[in-house]
Design a protein around this motif. Sequence first.
Motif, PDB file in Angstrom:
ATOM      1  N   THR A  65      45.649  40.193  47.905  1.00 50.79           N
ATOM      2  CA  THR A  65      45.344  41.309  47.021  1.00 50.79           C
ATOM      3  C   THR A  65      46.373  42.420  47.180  1.00 50.79           C
ATOM      4  O   THR A  65      46.678  42.843  48.300  1.00 50.79           O
ATOM      5  CB  THR A  65      43.938  41.872  47.339  1.00 50.79           C
ATOM      6  OG1 THR A  65      42.974  40.828  47.189  1.00 50.79           O
ATOM      7  CG2 THR A  65      43.602  43.018  46.411  1.00 50.79           C
ATOM      8  N   ASN A  94      42.034  46.400  39.042  1.00 46.53           N
ATOM      9  CA  ASN A  94      42.173  45.420  37.976  1.00 46.53           C
ATOM     10  C   ASN A  94      41.923  46.109  36.637  1.00 46.53           C
ATOM     11  O   ASN A  94      41.296  47.164  36.573  1.00 46.53           O
ATOM     12  CB  ASN A  94      41.187  44.272  38.166  1.00 46.53           C
ATOM     13  CG  ASN A  94      41.438  43.494  39.439  1.00 46.53           C
ATOM     14  OD1 ASN A  94      42.583  43.146  39.738  1.00 46.53           O
ATOM     15  ND2 ASN A  94      40.374  43.220  40.190  1.00 46.53           N
ATOM     16  N   PRO A 125      42.664  48.470  47.600  1.00 47.38           N
ATOM     17  CA  PRO A 125      43.082  47.478  46.598  1.00 47.38           C
ATOM     18  C   PRO A 125      43.558  48.127  45.307  1.00 47.38           C
ATOM     19  O   PRO A 125      42.981  49.119  44.852  1.00 47.38           O
ATOM     20  CB  PRO A 125      41.798  46.670  46.367  1.00 47.38           C
ATOM     21  CG  PRO A 125      40.971  46.874  47.595  1.00 47.38           C
ATOM     22  CD  PRO A 125      41.262  48.265  48.042  1.00 47.38           C
TER      23      PRO A 125
END
Length: 345
Positions: free
Chosen positions: A2, A27, A24
């Motif tokens: 990731t 998305n 992270p």
Amino acid sequence: MTATMKAAVIDRYKQPMPVIKPVPRPNIGPNDVLIKIVTASINPIDIKTKDGGLRMLLKYKMPMIMGSDFAGIVTKTGSFVSDFKVGDAVYGRVQKNRIGTFAEYIAVGQGDIAKKPANLTFAQAAAIPLVGLTSYQALHDIMDIQPGQKVMIQGGSGGIGVMAIQIAHYLGAYIATTTSKDNFDLVRSLGADYPIDFRTTNFADVLSDYDYVFDTRGGKTLSDAFKIVKPGGKIVSISGLPNARFGREYGVPLWKQLAFGFVTRDLTKLEKQTGASYTFLFMKPSGVELETLRQLIEADILKPVIDRIVPFSAINEALAYSASGHATGKIILKMTDDPESKVFS
């Protein structure tokens, strides 16, 4: 593996300061774009959010990335995105449930951004979205200012004030504003007609028969606004409290509407006594209105006012300075430490 990014994160409400750490990379959905953030701006709402001051309206899951507006570069687009392409320079104010601009990347809906004004740097562009949209929605959308009408703008040299004065001037208003005497020349250069030194003069003692007040302070300052507004006038506040009318318009649960009505009962009483209306403004992100602002900026009608530009690594010092209330204009975070980066051209 990731992909990660650096972000300013809080793990709980009332945490003294955020911590910069890897998280992270977000998305994107089909209507989203992924933005590499070049610059972001600090706003009082960021501190209110961190300290839990908006929990009656919004509750965020922790940990939470701070930050509300930005300028940056599109690096990826969703399958339904048609208005933007990779490499576009854009600016925007994210939806309140998608905050997180104090980070290297953010996913944002295509309807919440616009092309960056061509005559602004990324640092200058980041100074616009939140204060520009807030001021435009207060002065144009709600007040519907017409040429010759009188408006009082609180805090004329602050982040909101410097933009609100310019927009009110563009709309043709006669503008009174509060600031320190040291900033009289600045606010006059932006379009203010009657600067008032808040340190020596209560605006309610020298103003009367105003059409509108744009309140950025709340408290007694908001209550005093009713003393200067004519019957049928409007008071719009970003620092007061949401009332029952706000709750109904935003579809909040009935118990919250009743709670809002209870805590703002004194303001409701002042509305009835003066014949003026009170509106609590919870600004809505809008790519369409950002496009309007872009056109005004490129026509040299509006310009950003920046107090300072600081590196992302100095965010805590920048937040403390913002909380002091001493900034003139906007505080900008530079999200990269490479001053030669082409994205700053």
